[in-house]
Design an enzyme around this catalytic site. Structure first.
Site, short mmCIF file in Angstrom:
data_model
loop_
_atom_site.label_atom_id
_atom_site.label_comp_id
_atom_site.label_asym_id
_atom_site.label_seq_id
_atom_site.Cartn_x
_atom_site.Cartn_y
_atom_site.Cartn_z
N HIS A 104 22.55 32.94 115.00
CA HIS A 104 23.86 32.84 114.33
C HIS A 104 24.63 31.69 114.96
O HIS A 104 25.37 31.85 115.92
CB HIS A 104 24.63 34.15 114.47
N HIS A 147 26.64 28.07 113.50
CA HIS A 147 27.05 27.12 112.47
C HIS A 147 27.04 25.74 113.11
O HIS A 147 27.80 25.49 114.05
CB HIS A 147 28.45 27.45 111.96
N HIS A 167 27.10 36.94 106.10
CA HIS A 167 28.15 37.45 106.97
C HIS A 167 28.76 38.68 106.29
O HIS A 167 29.14 38.62 105.12
CB HIS A 167 29.25 36.41 107.16
N GLU A 177 32.53 41.64 109.62
CA GLU A 177 33.23 41.00 110.75
C GLU A 177 34.70 41.40 110.62
O GLU A 177 35.22 42.17 111.41
CB GLU A 177 33.05 39.48 110.68
N ASP A 225 27.83 31.60 117.39
CA ASP A 225 28.64 31.42 116.18
C ASP A 225 29.13 29.98 116.04
O ASP A 225 28.47 29.14 115.44
CB ASP A 225 29.80 32.41 116.17
N ASP A 226 30.31 29.68 116.58
CA ASP A 226 30.91 28.34 116.54
C ASP A 226 31.31 27.98 117.97
O ASP A 226 32.49 28.02 118.33
CB ASP A 226 32.13 28.32 115.62
#
Length: 350
Positions: free
Chosen positions: A24, A26, A207, A210, A288-289
């Site tokens: 996961h 991005h 997704h 969340e 994630d980011d």
């Protein structure tokens, strides 16, 4: 980047050196402020911030939307194939430093096509970097994500534009996903485009759960028929859903520091990851980011081990889950797990 640091314990050090997979991430969310400014200068893009420090100071998010606003602003500097290569290689270097030996990477084509950057340019730059990464021992896959705040018609058009790329890069570009603003944009909104992707034999992720309710996870499973659920932490609110996830071994790609930064949990000690793990759900740990949320893969493991008091067996299970849930061949999966076992149990299983 404001890095989350925790003094490494022996278990954290063992984890840091362990071969891992990330499921996961991005790629646009790995764009560090320094590279944003370098690319802005190279491409003549005017930013709303006059310094790297001013940009970093803006990384004070209250929820998913406040993060997305700045995320899309950062992506505005990505114009040419070399920009996507440079961004991806910077992420690869972080993976190599963290002993991430396999990564399955999301990219958001609509973020770029709406600025006039063709999908082919985006994928060519990312692919070139990932091919270079393979020469250094890191394997990877690529997953095209649709932005859920846009229409399904827009997603369908994006999918049609990308069809030649799924053929050209079929060794790498193996699936589709669904990301961006979750509230008010249920998975059911994208049932048709996921059906088209499924008909081509592509892998499917989304997704869900969340900020959205457990019902969004049910939709992802039942309507989109996903192979993995990204985030999924709110599944704990529905015991029947938790049982289903555990029994089906549909993995959750959990992102602890992201959840903390976006206020999904106000304290990492309250995170549901351990409860889900205890109930047999195939949870994984991911970044994630990372440029925006203060930590790449190892930082997420360190913080989670510390906050949830994970033990040796639990961490091993989470890392193994990341390989079990990856979209590789059975032979590759066995090789990846063997590398983990050689590190974790050097004298053989106990």
């Amino acid at each position: 980047m404001t890095t989350t640091t925790v003094t490494p314990t022996p278990l954290a050090e063992k984890t840091a050196l362990a071969p891992k997979a990330e499921l996961h991430i991005h790629i646009e969310g790995s764009l560090e402020p320094e590279l944003i400014f370098a690319l802005a200068e190279r491409n003549g893009v005017k930013l709303a911030y006059d310094s790297i420090d001013a940009l970093r100071a803006a990384y004070a998010f209250t929820d998913l939307q406040s993060f997305l606003d700045i995320y899309y602003a950062g992506a505005s500097v990505l114009l040419h194939e070399q920009d996507f290569y440079d961004m991806t290689m910077a992420y690869v270097e972080r993976c190599l430093a963290d002993n991430v030996i396999h990564s399955e990477i999301f990219f958001d084509p609509q973020t770029h096509t709406e600025r006039g950057v063709p999908i082919a340019t985006v994928v060519a730059g990312i692919e070139r970097a990932l091919a270079d990464a393979e020469k250094r021992g890191m394997t990877s896959k690529l997953i095209l994500c649709f932005l859920r705040h846009l229409s399904e018609e827009d997603a369908l058009a994006t999918f049609e534009e990308a069809l030649p790329l799924f053929e050209q890069y079929k060794h790498r570009l193996i699936g589709v996903g669904l990301d961006s603003s979750e509230r008010g944009h249920p998975p059911s909104k994208f049932e048709r485009v996921f059906a088209k992707a499924r008909a081509l034999g592509l892998k499917l992720v989304a997704h869900a759960g969340e900020e959205g309710p457990p019902s969004y996870i049910y939709e992802a499973l039942d309507l989109l028929k996903v192979d993995r659920v990204d985030h999924g932490v709110r599944s704990i609110e529905d015991p029947a859903l938790v049982t289903r996830l555990a029994d089906s071994r549909v993995a959750l790609t959990v992102c602890p520091l992201s959840n903390l930064k976006l206020c999904v949990f106000d304290d990492l000690t309250k995170h549901t990851l351990k409860d889900l793990l205890d109930r047999g759900v195939a949870v994984t740990v991911n970044s994630d980011d990372p440029a925006y949320f203060g930590g790449y893969v190892n930082a997420n493991y360190f913080a989670t081990i510390d906050a949830l008091k994970l033990n040796d067996a639990e961490v091993y299970t989470i890392i193994r889950n990341s390989f079990e849930a990856s979209f590789v061949t059975p032979e590759q999966r066995s090789e990846l797990i063997a590398k983990l076992d050689a590190h974790w149990h050097p004298s053989g299983p106990h």
